[in-house]
Design a protein around this motif. Structure first.
Motif, PDB file in Angstrom:
ATOM      1  N   SER A  39     161.368 119.975  62.108  1.00 14.02           N
ATOM      2  CA  SER A  39     160.880 119.795  60.752  1.00 14.02           C
ATOM      3  C   SER A  39     161.958 119.217  59.846  1.00 14.02           C
ATOM      4  CB  SER A  39     160.393 121.123  60.179  1.00 14.02           C
ATOM      5  OG  SER A  39     161.474 122.035  60.083  1.00 14.02           O
ATOM      6  N   ASP A  40     163.196 119.207  60.321  1.00  9.90           N
ATOM      7  CA  ASP A  40     164.280 118.682  59.501  1.00  9.90           C
ATOM      8  C   ASP A  40     164.413 117.166  59.605  1.00  9.90           C
ATOM      9  OD1 ASP A  40     164.878 121.202  58.692  1.00  9.90           O
ATOM     10  OD2 ASP A  40     166.464 121.510  60.168  1.00  9.90           O
ATOM     11  N   PHE A  41     163.757 116.552  60.575  1.00 14.05           N
ATOM     12  CA  PHE A  41     163.865 115.113  60.736  1.00 14.05           C
ATOM     13  C   PHE A  41     163.072 114.406  59.640  1.00 14.05           C
ATOM     14  CE2 PHE A  41     164.635 116.303  65.249  1.00 14.05           C
ATOM     15  CZ  PHE A  41     165.934 115.807  65.310  1.00 14.05           C
ATOM     16  N   PRO A  42     163.501 113.203  59.234  1.00 14.64           N
ATOM     17  CA  PRO A  42     162.758 112.482  58.188  1.00 14.64           C
ATOM     18  C   PRO A  42     161.401 112.005  58.710  1.00 14.64           C
ATOM     19  CG  PRO A  42     164.550 111.143  59.045  1.00 14.64           C
ATOM     20  CD  PRO A  42     164.705 112.497  59.647  1.00 14.64           C
ATOM     21  N   ILE A  43     160.472 111.921  57.808  1.00 18.23           N
ATOM     22  CA  ILE A  43     159.110 111.487  58.137  1.00 18.23           C
ATOM     23  C   ILE A  43     159.061 109.970  58.025  1.00 18.23           C
ATOM     24  CG2 ILE A  43     156.701 111.624  57.458  1.00 18.23           C
ATOM     25  CD1 ILE A  43     157.386 114.341  56.178  1.00 18.23           C
ATOM     26  N   ASP A  44     158.430 109.314  58.984  1.00 15.65           N
ATOM     27  CA  ASP A  44     158.284 107.866  58.946  1.00 15.65           C
ATOM     28  C   ASP A  44     157.116 107.495  58.047  1.00 15.65           C
ATOM     29  OD1 ASP A  44     160.381 107.427  60.653  1.00 15.65           O
ATOM     30  OD2 ASP A  44     159.121 107.543  62.446  1.00 15.65           O
ATOM     31  N   ILE A  45     157.425 106.873  56.910  1.00 16.55           N
ATOM     32  CA  ILE A  45     156.381 106.381  56.007  1.00 16.55           C
ATOM     33  C   ILE A  45     156.711 104.945  55.672  1.00 16.55           C
ATOM     34  CG2 ILE A  45     155.847 108.631  55.023  1.00 16.55           C
ATOM     35  CD1 ILE A  45     157.515 107.873  52.594  1.00 16.55           C
ATOM     36  N   THR A  46     155.708 104.203  55.244  1.00 15.06           N
ATOM     37  CA  THR A  46     155.935 102.815  54.862  1.00 15.06           C
ATOM     38  C   THR A  46     156.602 102.764  53.501  1.00 15.06           C
ATOM     39  OG1 THR A  46     153.751 102.683  53.859  1.00 15.06           O
ATOM     40  CG2 THR A  46     153.944 102.008  56.172  1.00 15.06           C
ATOM     41  N   ASN A  47     157.354 101.726  53.287  1.00 12.03           N
ATOM     42  CA  ASN A  47     158.053 101.542  52.027  1.00 12.03           C
ATOM     43  C   ASN A  47     157.044 101.128  50.951  1.00 12.03           C
ATOM     44  OD1 ASN A  47     159.762 100.995  49.945  1.00 12.03           O
ATOM     45  ND2 ASN A  47     160.962  99.450  51.006  1.00 12.03           N
ATOM     46  N   PRO A  48     156.862 101.931  49.903  1.00 13.94           N
ATOM     47  CA  PRO A  48     155.872 101.555  48.882  1.00 13.94           C
ATOM     48  C   PRO A  48     156.330 100.388  48.019  1.00 13.94           C
ATOM     49  CG  PRO A  48     156.993 103.575  48.257  1.00 13.94           C
ATOM     50  CD  PRO A  48     157.465 103.228  49.641  1.00 13.94           C
ATOM     51  N   TYR A  49     157.614 100.058  48.042  1.00 16.64           N
ATOM     52  CA  TYR A  49     158.130  98.974  47.212  1.00 16.64           C
ATOM     53  C   TYR A  49     158.251  97.664  47.977  1.00 16.64           C
ATOM     54  CZ  TYR A  49     159.298 102.949  44.332  1.00 16.64           C
ATOM     55  OH  TYR A  49     159.229 104.090  43.605  1.00 16.64           O
ATOM     56  N   GLU A  50     157.933  97.680  49.262  1.00 18.37           N
ATOM     57  CA  GLU A  50     158.057  96.474  50.064  1.00 18.37           C
ATOM     58  C   GLU A  50     156.934  95.509  49.716  1.00 18.37           C
ATOM     59  OE1 GLU A  50     158.412  95.224  54.762  1.00 18.37           O
ATOM     60  OE2 GLU A  50     158.064  97.296  54.197  1.00 18.37           O
ATOM     61  N   LYS A  51     157.303  94.251  49.513  1.00 19.45           N
ATOM     62  CA  LYS A  51     156.313  93.236  49.173  1.00 19.45           C
ATOM     63  C   LYS A  51     155.688  92.682  50.449  1.00 19.45           C
ATOM     64  CE  LYS A  51     158.524  91.724  44.942  1.00 19.45           C
ATOM     65  NZ  LYS A  51     159.141  90.603  44.235  1.00 19.45           N
ATOM     66  N   ASP A  52     154.452  92.224  50.335  1.00 21.75           N
ATOM     67  CA  ASP A  52     153.787  91.604  51.464  1.00 21.75           C
ATOM     68  C   ASP A  52     154.461  90.270  51.763  1.00 21.75           C
ATOM     69  OD1 ASP A  52     151.957  93.651  51.625  1.00 21.75           O
ATOM     70  OD2 ASP A  52     150.545  92.672  50.261  1.00 21.75           O
ATOM     71  N   PRO A  53     154.532  89.887  53.027  1.00 20.91           N
ATOM     72  CA  PRO A  53     155.139  88.583  53.332  1.00 20.91           C
ATOM     73  C   PRO A  53     154.295  87.457  52.747  1.00 20.91           C
ATOM     74  CG  PRO A  53     154.150  89.543  55.292  1.00 20.91           C
ATOM     75  CD  PRO A  53     154.095  90.591  54.215  1.00 20.91           C
TER      76      PRO A  53
END
Length: 140
Positions: A39-53
């Motif tokens: 439970s201490d490992f970081p959760i993989d989530i998408t970057n909300p600030y990343e722009k679409d290509p």
């Protein structure tokens, strides 16, 4: 008072001072947290600030420019001079821009498109881009 402090320092241990039950409880907490370290490992989530290509409009809709599609090709031609707009104005990728230029030249050679002005039938068509406000403006 001083003798009492010396006596406690010589004979007392941490277990006697804190209490055996509290010490056992805290040791269980530490061992339990070491076992559930997932439970201490970081959760993989998408970057909300990343722009679409960015994609050019033809690649986005998977449109292949063809010399017989004069209505599409006329969008990339100046209505007054007949010049082909550049990539910095149209926003096309390099590959599609070259295909559009070749298709326009072939359509002009086949006399499907005029060479020096835009056909009057296509002047009222909706604009794919604004030539007055290029996508990548010029430096100066």
């Amino acid at each position: 008072m001083l003798k009492l402090g010396k006596f406690i320092a010589q004979n007392a241990t941490v277990a006697n001072l804190v209490g055996r039950q509290q010490l056992v409880a805290t040791s269980r907490l530490y061992s339990a947290s070491a076992a559930s370290s997932d439970s201490d490992f970081p959760i993989d989530i998408t970057n909300p600030y990343e722009k679409d290509p960015q994609q050019c409009i033809l690649c986005k809709h998977s449109i292949e420019p063809h010399y017989k599609n004069v209505k599409l090709l006329s969008q990339f031609q100046s209505p007054y001079t007949g010049r082909i707009y550049g990539r910095h104005i149209t926003g096309l990728c390099k590959r599609r821009q070259e295909q559009v230029e070749q298709a326009i030249l072939r359509a002009q050679q086949c006399l499907l498109m005029p060479g020096y002005h835009k056909d009057l039938d296509f002047l009222q068509d909706p604009k794919l881009f604004d030539p007055e406000r290029p996508i990548r403006p010029h430096k100066y």
